[in-house]
Design a protein around this motif. Sequence first.
Motif, PDB file in Angstrom:
ATOM      1  N   PHE A 179      36.994  23.451  32.596  1.00 24.54           N
ATOM      2  CA  PHE A 179      36.799  23.935  33.955  1.00 24.54           C
ATOM      3  C   PHE A 179      36.976  25.443  34.099  1.00 24.54           C
ATOM      4  CE2 PHE A 179      37.866  19.480  34.282  1.00 24.54           C
ATOM      5  CZ  PHE A 179      36.947  19.023  35.206  1.00 24.54           C
ATOM      6  N   ASN A 180      36.155  25.992  34.985  1.00 22.84           N
ATOM      7  CA  ASN A 180      36.240  27.403  35.363  1.00 22.84           C
ATOM      8  C   ASN A 180      37.027  27.479  36.665  1.00 22.84           C
ATOM      9  OD1 ASN A 180      35.821  29.997  36.340  1.00 22.84           O
ATOM     10  ND2 ASN A 180      33.694  30.108  35.659  1.00 22.84           N
ATOM     11  N   VAL A 181      38.298  27.829  36.559  1.00 24.50           N
ATOM     12  CA  VAL A 181      39.175  27.837  37.730  1.00 24.50           C
ATOM     13  C   VAL A 181      38.675  28.813  38.781  1.00 24.50           C
ATOM     14  CG1 VAL A 181      41.536  28.211  38.540  1.00 24.50           C
ATOM     15  CG2 VAL A 181      41.139  27.151  36.300  1.00 24.50           C
ATOM     16  N   ALA A 182      38.178  29.968  38.336  1.00 24.17           N
ATOM     17  CA  ALA A 182      37.699  30.981  39.276  1.00 24.17           C
ATOM     18  C   ALA A 182      36.527  30.464  40.106  1.00 24.17           C
ATOM     19  CB  ALA A 182      37.301  32.243  38.520  1.00 24.17           C
ATOM     20  N   ALA A 183      35.673  29.659  39.507  1.00 25.55           N
ATOM     21  CA  ALA A 183      34.528  29.112  40.246  1.00 25.55           C
ATOM     22  C   ALA A 183      34.998  28.173  41.349  1.00 25.55           C
ATOM     23  CB  ALA A 183      33.594  28.384  39.281  1.00 25.55           C
ATOM     24  N   ILE A 189      37.935  25.572  46.788  1.00 27.49           N
ATOM     25  CA  ILE A 189      38.360  24.226  46.396  1.00 27.49           C
ATOM     26  C   ILE A 189      39.514  24.360  45.402  1.00 27.49           C
ATOM     27  CG2 ILE A 189      37.682  22.075  45.261  1.00 27.49           C
ATOM     28  CD1 ILE A 189      34.787  22.692  46.129  1.00 27.49           C
ATOM     29  N   SER A 190      40.645  23.743  45.724  1.00 26.57           N
ATOM     30  CA  SER A 190      41.776  23.749  44.799  1.00 26.57           C
ATOM     31  C   SER A 190      41.482  22.822  43.626  1.00 26.57           C
ATOM     32  CB  SER A 190      43.048  23.295  45.510  1.00 26.57           C
ATOM     33  OG  SER A 190      43.394  24.176  46.559  1.00 26.57           O
ATOM     34  N   LEU A 191      41.865  23.259  42.439  1.00 23.37           N
ATOM     35  CA  LEU A 191      41.646  22.473  41.226  1.00 23.37           C
ATOM     36  C   LEU A 191      42.995  22.017  40.685  1.00 23.37           C
ATOM     37  CD1 LEU A 191      39.889  21.384  38.897  1.00 23.37           C
ATOM     38  CD2 LEU A 191      40.029  23.661  37.847  1.00 23.37           C
ATOM     39  N   GLY A 192      43.237  20.705  40.706  1.00 27.54           N
ATOM     40  CA  GLY A 192      44.499  20.158  40.228  1.00 27.54           C
ATOM     41  C   GLY A 192      44.331  19.403  38.925  1.00 27.54           C
ATOM     42  N   PHE A 193      45.392  19.401  38.130  1.00 27.14           N
ATOM     43  CA  PHE A 193      45.379  18.667  36.870  1.00 27.14           C
ATOM     44  C   PHE A 193      46.502  17.638  36.856  1.00 27.14           C
ATOM     45  CE2 PHE A 193      43.180  22.617  35.609  1.00 27.14           C
ATOM     46  CZ  PHE A 193      41.987  22.045  35.215  1.00 27.14           C
ATOM     47  N   ALA A 239      45.833  24.660  39.521  1.00 30.22           N
ATOM     48  CA  ALA A 239      45.478  25.772  38.639  1.00 30.22           C
ATOM     49  C   ALA A 239      45.198  27.040  39.426  1.00 30.22           C
ATOM     50  CB  ALA A 239      44.247  25.393  37.818  1.00 30.22           C
ATOM     51  N   THR A 240      45.472  28.178  38.802  1.00 30.14           N
ATOM     52  CA  THR A 240      45.146  29.481  39.383  1.00 30.14           C
ATOM     53  C   THR A 240      44.419  30.320  38.347  1.00 30.14           C
ATOM     54  OG1 THR A 240      47.331  30.328  38.756  1.00 30.14           O
ATOM     55  CG2 THR A 240      47.086  29.447  40.983  1.00 30.14           C
TER      56      THR A 240
END
Length: 241
Positions: A179-183, A189-193, A239-240
């Motif tokens: 995944f591209n966190v910046a995208a 959209i927050s990206l969680g793992f 993620a950040t």
Amino acid sequence: MILGIMQPYFFPYLGHFALIAACERWLVFDISQYTRKSWMNRNRILHPKQGWQYISAPVSNAGLGIATEQVLLQDLARSRSALLGKLSQYRRVAPYYQDVIRLVQESFANVTDNRLVTLNTEALKAVTAYLGIPFNYQLCSELELNFPPEMGPGDWALEISKQCGATTYINPASGKDLFNVAAFEQASISLGFSEFQPYGYSTSGLEFEPGMSILDVLMWCSPADVKAALTNNHTISIATA
């Protein structure tokens, strides 16, 4: 809205249900290419003597390039009988044997066609109902989704999240490198793992094996204990970039 997107697995392991429990909406990702010899049509339960053994739902058309939504079962009734036969080893030792057998029978009875995705989705419905977990699901193949012509493995989730109006997307941590966190941040959209810690339980004379199908867990553990583990053994990190 917290979104989860996963391929339809065959009575998957406990961590799969922890992710479902953490999401407000669930998409069964049945539009990707089917992977042979994967967790989509098989899983593992304890072996009556030592270690573990496979359970499976054999398919008839798993050729190269076929989409998951198109995969057909060889024989639904035979798969049901074979699974119930292997589960019979738990009859005299597992305290929740009868409950799990009813769950399996319900899963197969509610299948309305001979597609693997239908069986696996009915299994998810039966297990989440048994545990008292909300399961707000849809099949990706039934949505009007539009995708760019060229996408990498990590782009599917972002595009689907955008089109479904998700504010947060959660994926198993094992796939974080895709995944591209910046995208995601650019799309707001927050990206969680998601990470699920191993859950141990007594197997009454049989040798415990980690990571078994949910069916093994439910044989030995009460719905209340399993539901508690979905929270206590589960962590989500945002993620950040």
